[in-house]
Design an enzyme around this catalytic site. Structure first.
Site, PDB file in Angstrom:
ATOM      1  N   GLU A 106       0.865  -1.175   0.000  1.00 31.20           N
ATOM      2  CA  GLU A 106       0.000   0.000   0.000  1.00 31.20           C
ATOM      3  C   GLU A 106       0.900   1.222   0.000  1.00 31.20           C
ATOM      4  OE1 GLU A 106      -0.472  -2.190   2.720  1.00 31.20           O
ATOM      5  OE2 GLU A 106      -2.270  -3.224   2.047  1.00 31.20           O
ATOM      6  N   TYR A 118       7.803   2.056  -7.630  1.00 28.47           N
ATOM      7  CA  TYR A 118       7.187   0.735  -7.683  1.00 28.47           C
ATOM      8  C   TYR A 118       6.796   0.352  -9.111  1.00 28.47           C
ATOM      9  CZ  TYR A 118       7.078   1.435  -2.650  1.00 28.47           C
ATOM     10  OH  TYR A 118       7.426   1.693  -1.340  1.00 28.47           O
TER      11      TYR A 118
END
Length: 148
Positions: A106, A118
């Protein structure tokens, strides 16, 4: 710059907790890091050292064949030097080599640098956790990466 990435040890607990205060508005406590390093057999944490100074850390929980990235932090003095990228790379390589087939995490919806990092590793948004962060009610983006 002499960067070394190694598995976190008990001596890293206090510096990791201090770094968390600098990096996050809702930092983990020293006790939380103690439990992760000493007791949580599902946890795998690594640290980045530059010339003997803790510059960052990353952690993950291995649950069956899934890796849940819990934290990635780089000390403000060491940002923009690809340390976060190196940490995520080592974390993924190690866990894939040990049977992890997918990774999740998250990230704050407003944290564009982290989202961009990411994405470099193949993470894609898969949903939103509304009001996930207790400090300000910000949403979290759930991201997933599948091993090919």
């Amino acid at each position: 710059m002499n960067l070394i990435i190694r598995q976190a040890e008990e001596k890293d607990i206090k510096p990791m907790a201090l770094m968390d205060v600098l990096c996050f508005s809702a930092p983990w406590s020293e006790t939380s890091f103690e439990k992760e390093i000493r007791e949580n057999h599902l946890a795998f944490y690594i640290v980045a050292e530059v010339d003997g100074i803790l510059a960052g850390y990353a952690g993950l929980w291995c649950i069956v064949d899934e890796g849940h990235i819990t934290n990635v932090a780089v000390h403000p003095d060491w940002r923009r030097r690809h340390i976060g990228e190196a940490l995520v790379s080592v974390l993924l390589e190690h866990t894939i080599a040990n049977g992890i087939k997918s990774h999740t995490l998250e990230v704050r919806a407003s944290n564009e640098p982290a989202i961009s990092l990411y994405r470099k590793f193949g993470f894609e948004p898969a949903g939103t956790r509304k009001n996930y962060y207790e400090d300000n009610g910000e949403d979290a983006i759930i991201m997933w990466r599948m091993v090919e």
